[in-house]
Design a protein around this motif. Structure first.
Motif, PDB file in Angstrom:
ATOM      1  N   THR A 163       3.418   6.330   6.583  1.00 12.21           N
ATOM      2  CA  THR A 163       2.054   6.848   6.774  1.00 12.21           C
ATOM      3  C   THR A 163       0.972   5.926   6.231  1.00 12.21           C
ATOM      4  OG1 THR A 163       2.110   8.030   4.647  1.00 12.21           O
ATOM      5  CG2 THR A 163       2.909   9.220   6.604  1.00 12.21           C
ATOM      6  N   LYS A 164       1.405   4.912   5.447  1.00 17.61           N
ATOM      7  CA  LYS A 164       0.461   4.012   4.762  1.00 17.61           C
ATOM      8  C   LYS A 164      -0.449   4.794   3.801  1.00 17.61           C
ATOM      9  CE  LYS A 164       0.466   0.424   8.313  1.00 17.61           C
ATOM     10  NZ  LYS A 164       1.690   0.928   8.963  1.00 17.61           N
ATOM     11  N   GLU A 165       0.115   5.822   3.185  1.00 20.21           N
ATOM     12  CA  GLU A 165      -0.616   6.663   2.239  1.00 20.21           C
ATOM     13  C   GLU A 165       0.036   6.618   0.859  1.00 20.21           C
ATOM     14  OE1 GLU A 165      -1.597  10.045   5.663  1.00 20.21           O
ATOM     15  OE2 GLU A 165      -0.555  10.606   3.820  1.00 20.21           O
ATOM     16  N   THR A 166      -0.750   6.951  -0.169  1.00 20.03           N
ATOM     17  CA  THR A 166      -0.205   7.183  -1.504  1.00 20.03           C
ATOM     18  C   THR A 166       0.329   8.616  -1.539  1.00 20.03           C
ATOM     19  OG1 THR A 166      -1.708   5.615  -2.546  1.00 20.03           O
ATOM     20  CG2 THR A 166      -0.741   7.320  -3.964  1.00 20.03           C
ATOM     21  N   ILE A 167       1.539   8.788  -2.039  1.00 20.51           N
ATOM     22  CA  ILE A 167       2.191  10.094  -2.062  1.00 20.51           C
ATOM     23  C   ILE A 167       2.174  10.649  -3.476  1.00 20.51           C
ATOM     24  CG2 ILE A 167       4.287  11.383  -1.520  1.00 20.51           C
ATOM     25  CD1 ILE A 167       2.858  10.055   0.912  1.00 20.51           C
ATOM     26  N   GLU A 168       1.692  11.869  -3.609  1.00 20.46           N
ATOM     27  CA  GLU A 168       1.674  12.542  -4.904  1.00 20.46           C
ATOM     28  C   GLU A 168       3.060  13.119  -5.203  1.00 20.46           C
ATOM     29  OE1 GLU A 168      -1.066  12.710  -6.974  1.00 20.46           O
ATOM     30  OE2 GLU A 168      -2.070  11.397  -5.511  1.00 20.46           O
ATOM     31  N   LEU A 169       3.447  13.046  -6.483  1.00 20.83           N
ATOM     32  CA  LEU A 169       4.734  13.583  -6.934  1.00 20.83           C
ATOM     33  C   LEU A 169       4.506  14.659  -7.987  1.00 20.83           C
ATOM     34  CD1 LEU A 169       6.749  10.251  -7.250  1.00 20.83           C
ATOM     35  CD2 LEU A 169       6.842  11.908  -5.399  1.00 20.83           C
ATOM     36  N   PRO A 170       5.356  15.686  -8.036  1.00 16.11           N
ATOM     37  CA  PRO A 170       6.480  15.909  -7.123  1.00 16.11           C
ATOM     38  C   PRO A 170       6.009  16.259  -5.712  1.00 16.11           C
ATOM     39  CG  PRO A 170       6.197  17.802  -8.545  1.00 16.11           C
ATOM     40  CD  PRO A 170       5.254  16.755  -9.054  1.00 16.11           C
ATOM     41  N   MET A 171       6.787  15.870  -4.715  1.00 17.71           N
ATOM     42  CA  MET A 171       6.447  16.202  -3.337  1.00 17.71           C
ATOM     43  C   MET A 171       6.431  17.723  -3.168  1.00 17.71           C
ATOM     44  SD  MET A 171       8.678  13.283  -1.344  1.00 17.71           S
ATOM     45  CE  MET A 171       8.437  13.964   0.293  1.00 17.71           C
ATOM     46  N   ASP A 172       5.410  18.227  -2.478  1.00 11.10           N
ATOM     47  CA  ASP A 172       5.344  19.666  -2.223  1.00 11.10           C
ATOM     48  C   ASP A 172       5.993  19.981  -0.880  1.00 11.10           C
ATOM     49  OD1 ASP A 172       3.485  18.861  -0.294  1.00 11.10           O
ATOM     50  OD2 ASP A 172       1.753  19.544  -1.443  1.00 11.10           O
ATOM     51  N   ALA A 173       5.958  21.253  -0.488  1.00  9.26           N
ATOM     52  CA  ALA A 173       6.617  21.678   0.749  1.00  9.26           C
ATOM     53  C   ALA A 173       6.040  20.971   1.969  1.00  9.26           C
ATOM     54  CB  ALA A 173       6.512  23.194   0.906  1.00  9.26           C
ATOM     55  N   HIS A 174       4.727  20.721   1.943  1.00 13.35           N
ATOM     56  CA  HIS A 174       4.086  20.042   3.076  1.00 13.35           C
ATOM     57  C   HIS A 174       4.599  18.612   3.204  1.00 13.35           C
ATOM     58  CE1 HIS A 174       1.069  18.783   5.952  1.00 13.35           C
ATOM     59  NE2 HIS A 174       0.629  17.852   5.108  1.00 13.35           N
ATOM     60  N   ALA A 175       4.655  17.887   2.071  1.00 14.49           N
ATOM     61  CA  ALA A 175       5.155  16.509   2.095  1.00 14.49           C
ATOM     62  C   ALA A 175       6.627  16.473   2.490  1.00 14.49           C
ATOM     63  CB  ALA A 175       4.945  15.854   0.739  1.00 14.49           C
ATOM     64  N   ASP A 176       7.402  17.424   1.963  1.00 16.58           N
ATOM     65  CA  ASP A 176       8.819  17.517   2.346  1.00 16.58           C
ATOM     66  C   ASP A 176       8.958  17.648   3.854  1.00 16.58           C
ATOM     67  OD1 ASP A 176       9.554  17.445  -0.304  1.00 16.58           O
ATOM     68  OD2 ASP A 176      10.070  19.560  -0.451  1.00 16.58           O
ATOM     69  N   ALA A 177       8.158  18.554   4.439  1.00 14.97           N
ATOM     70  CA  ALA A 177       8.248  18.826   5.881  1.00 14.97           C
ATOM     71  C   ALA A 177       7.809  17.620   6.701  1.00 14.97           C
ATOM     72  CB  ALA A 177       7.415  20.047   6.230  1.00 14.97           C
ATOM     73  N   ARG A 178       6.749  16.926   6.247  1.00 11.16           N
ATOM     74  CA  ARG A 178       6.296  15.724   6.955  1.00 11.16           C
ATOM     75  C   ARG A 178       7.389  14.676   6.999  1.00 11.16           C
ATOM     76  NH1 ARG A 178       1.144  13.034   4.645  1.00 11.16           N
ATOM     77  NH2 ARG A 178       1.097  11.943   6.634  1.00 11.16           N
ATOM     78  N   PHE A 179       8.020  14.442   5.835  1.00  7.93           N
ATOM     79  CA  PHE A 179       9.055  13.423   5.801  1.00  7.93           C
ATOM     80  C   PHE A 179      10.246  13.822   6.669  1.00  7.93           C
ATOM     81  CE2 PHE A 179      13.000  11.683   4.040  1.00  7.93           C
ATOM     82  CZ  PHE A 179      12.752  10.336   4.271  1.00  7.93           C
ATOM     83  N   GLU A 180      10.648  15.072   6.567  1.00  5.30           N
ATOM     84  CA  GLU A 180      11.799  15.536   7.343  1.00  5.30           C
ATOM     85  C   GLU A 180      11.535  15.386   8.846  1.00  5.30           C
ATOM     86  OE1 GLU A 180      14.658  19.504   7.547  1.00  5.30           O
ATOM     87  OE2 GLU A 180      13.195  19.268   5.924  1.00  5.30           O
ATOM     88  N   ALA A 181      10.307  15.692   9.284  1.00  7.79           N
ATOM     89  CA  ALA A 181       9.963  15.563  10.703  1.00  7.79           C
ATOM     90  C   ALA A 181       9.985  14.103  11.137  1.00  7.79           C
ATOM     91  CB  ALA A 181       8.596  16.170  10.961  1.00  7.79           C
ATOM     92  N   MET A 182       9.475  13.209  10.290  1.00 10.21           N
ATOM     93  CA  MET A 182       9.470  11.786  10.630  1.00 10.21           C
ATOM     94  C   MET A 182      10.879  11.219  10.671  1.00 10.21           C
ATOM     95  SD  MET A 182       6.145  10.347   8.568  1.00 10.21           S
ATOM     96  CE  MET A 182       4.490  10.836   9.061  1.00 10.21           C
ATOM     97  N   LEU A 183      11.721  11.697   9.752  1.00  7.46           N
ATOM     98  CA  LEU A 183      13.110  11.247   9.737  1.00  7.46           C
ATOM     99  C   LEU A 183      13.843  11.741  10.981  1.00  7.46           C
ATOM    100  CD1 LEU A 183      14.921   9.628   7.778  1.00  7.46           C
ATOM    101  CD2 LEU A 183      15.750  11.803   6.899  1.00  7.46           C
ATOM    102  N   ALA A 184      13.573  12.997  11.375  1.00  6.09           N
ATOM    103  CA  ALA A 184      14.213  13.558  12.565  1.00  6.09           C
ATOM    104  C   ALA A 184      13.802  12.794  13.818  1.00  6.09           C
ATOM    105  CB  ALA A 184      13.858  15.032  12.710  1.00  6.09           C
ATOM    106  N   GLU A 185      12.533  12.405  13.884  1.00  2.88           N
ATOM    107  CA  GLU A 185      12.053  11.636  15.041  1.00  2.88           C
ATOM    108  C   GLU A 185      12.765  10.296  15.135  1.00  2.88           C
ATOM    109  OE1 GLU A 185       7.945   9.443  16.532  1.00  2.88           O
ATOM    110  OE2 GLU A 185       7.871  10.921  14.905  1.00  2.88           O
ATOM    111  N   ARG A 186      12.933   9.635  13.999  1.00  2.00           N
ATOM    112  CA  ARG A 186      13.625   8.350  14.007  1.00  2.00           C
ATOM    113  C   ARG A 186      15.111   8.520  14.316  1.00  2.00           C
ATOM    114  NH1 ARG A 186       9.111   7.863  11.548  1.00  2.00           N
ATOM    115  NH2 ARG A 186       8.065   5.844  11.358  1.00  2.00           N
TER     116      ARG A 186
END
Length: 387
Positions: A344-367
Motif C-alpha cells: 500500500t506504500k503506507e505506514t502501518i500502525e501496530l498492533p494491526m486492528d481488524a481493518h488492517a487484518d482484513a485488508r492484508f488478508e484480501a490482498m494476499l487472497a488476490e495474489r
C-alpha cells in the motif's frame, strides 16, 4: 524416565530433521507416528535407527484419532498449519508448531483461542531462542541496567538460497501455498527474536522486493523502518540473495550497546549515560568513555532438540517451554505489516486492528488467486548446509 509419545505431520526436510531429533537426541520423547504420503521421505525415515517401528498414517486426522500419540510436531506447508493444529487440539493432542504459526493474523488469533480453550500445551519451534547469546541479550535489556532503548538494527542477509531451493517444491515461494517469501519462511526466527528481546514497535514502514533476486513471485528482499512507543527507532533488513550476507543484531541503549555478530556478543558500557552526558558536558566535542567486553556465554546451543526437549518436559513436569505458541502472533504481525506497508506504500500502525487484518488478508487472497503454476524439478536437498 517417562517420555511423551510424539507424532509428526509433514516429512519434508524439517520433518525428517525433527524425526531424527526425537529418536536420537531427546530422551523425554519417543517418535511413534508420522502423517505423510511421500513414499521417498518415508523410505528415508525407515533408514533411521528405529525408523522401522514408526507408524505411518495417510492423514493427520487418522494419526490424531489413533491413540498412539500425546503430542504432534506440525512441519507441513504454511497454509496447513492452523487447520492441522486446531484439529490436533480438538483431538486432545498437544501441539508444537513449526514457524510461522500461520499466514495471516486473523487465523492465528483464532488458533490461539482454540489453544486456550483446549487446555493443552501449545509451543512454537522458535529454536533460535535457545542461543545463549540471545538469551543474555534479553536478560540485559529487560534488567534496565543500560537504561532505555534508543535504536535497534537487525540485519539478517545471510539467509542465502539458490534457485534450486525454490524449485524443489510446488508450494515454495508461492502466494497460493507458501503465503510469502523470506518474511514467512526464513525470517520468522529473526522477527521473533526482535520482538522477544526488544518488544513490539508501534508502527512500521517497509519496502519488499518481490522476486528481486530469484525467479519467484514472493518477497526475497526486505528493508523496514519501525518506531517504538518510547521514541526509539529501528531497522530490519533481510534477504535471500546476498553473498556473504550479514547477521548482526545491534541494540543501542542510553548506557551502552549490545552487538551480536559472527557468533560473539559484545557489551559496550558507557561510563556516563548518553542522555546525561549530552546535557552536562561542556567541552563540545567530547563523548563518554566506553568499556568494551566480550560477554558471549560459554553454554550449549541446543537448537531444535532443545525446543522439543523443553516442550516434552513442559508436558511431563510443567517446566517452561522455549516459546509459547501464542508468541507466534507477534512475529507474524510484523511480517504481515511489512508486506501490507509495501503493497500500500503506507505506514502501518501496530498492533494491526481488524481493518488492517482484513485488508492484508484480501490482498494476499488476490495474489494467491493470480499465483502461477510452478515447474518443479528434482533436487537433492543438502541438509548439512541448512541453517
Amino acid at each position: 524416565m517417562k517420555n511423551v509419545r510424539f507424532g509428526i505431520v509433514g516429512l519434508g526436510a524439517m520433518g525428517l530433521d525433527h524425526a531424527k531429533n526425537v529418536m536420537a537426541n531427546v530422551e523425554e520423547a519417543r517418535l511413534c507416528a508420522v502423517a505423510t504420503k511421500n513414499e521417498a521421505n518415508i523410505a528415508q525415515l525407515r533408514a533411521f535407527p528405529g525408523g522401522e517401528q514408526v507408524h505411518v498414517f495417510d492423514t493427520p486426522r487418522a494419526m490424531y484419532d489413533s491413540g498412539e500419540i500425546d503430542a504432534v510436531i506440525i512441519a507441513s506447508p504454511h497454509r496447513a498449519h492452523v487447520a492441522q493444529a486446531k484439529e490436533a487440539f480438538a483431538g486432545g493432542i498437544h501441539v508444537l508448531l513449526e514457524k510461522p504459526t500461520g499466514v495471516f493474523t486473523r487465523e492465528v488469533r483464532e488458533l490461539n483461542a482454540a489453544a486456550d480453550a483446549s487446555g493443552l500445551a501449545f509451543g512454537a519451534m522458535f529454536n533460535v531462542r535457545t542461543n545463549p547469546a540471545y538469551r543474555a541479550m534479553k536478560r540485559i535489556v529487560e534488567s534496565g541496567e543500560l537504561g532505555g532503548m534508543r535504536r535497534v538494527n537487525l540485519i539478517i542477509t545471510d539467509w542465502f538460497r539458490a534457485q534450486s531451493y525454490y524449485d524443489s517444491g510446488a508450494w515454495r515461494a508461492t502466494w497460493k501455498q507458501d503465503g510469502g517469501g523470506v518474511l514467512l519462511n526464513q525470517a520468522p526466527h529473526n522477527l521473533d527474536l526482535w520482538q522477544w528481546i526488544c518488544g513490539m514497535p508501534v508502527r512500521v514502514h517497509a519496502f519488499c522486493g518481490l522476486g528481486r533476486w530469484h525467479d519467484i513471485e514472493v518477497e526475497d528482499d526486505v528493508t523496514a523502518y519501525v518506531e517504538y512507543e518510547n521514541g526509539a527507532t529501528g531497522s530490519f533488513i533481510t534477504c535471500t540473495g546476498e553473498v556473504p550476507g550479514t547477521n548482526r543484531f545491534e541494540i543501542s541503549m542510553d548506557g551502552g550497546q549490545l552487538v551480536y555478530e559472527h557468533g560473539r556478543l559484545t557489551l559496550s558500557r558507557s561510563a556516563v549515560p548518553a542522555g546525561r552526558f549530552i546535557r552536562e558536558y561542556e567541552g563540545g566535542y567530547g563523548k563518554p568513555d566506553v568499556t568494551v567486553t566480550d560477554i558471549t556465554p560459554d553454554e550449549p546451543y541446543p537448537m531444535h532438540a532443545g525446543v522439543i526437549r523443553a516442550f516434552a518436559r513442559h508436558i511431563l513436569y510443567g517446566e517452561p517451554m522455549v516459546a509459547d505458541g501464542r508468541d507466534g502472533l507477534n512475529s507474524l504481525m510484523l511480517s504481515n505489516a511489512m508486506l501490507l506497508s509495501s503493497f500500500t506504500k503506507e505506514t502501518i500502525e501496530l498492533p494491526m486492528d481488524a481493518h488492517a487484518d482484513a485488508r492484508f488478508e484480501a490482498m494476499l487472497a488476490e495474489r494467491a488467486e493470480r499465483s502461477r503454476e510452478k515447474q518443479v524439478r528434482a533436487v537433492k536437498m543438502d541438509l548439512s548446509k541448512s541453517y
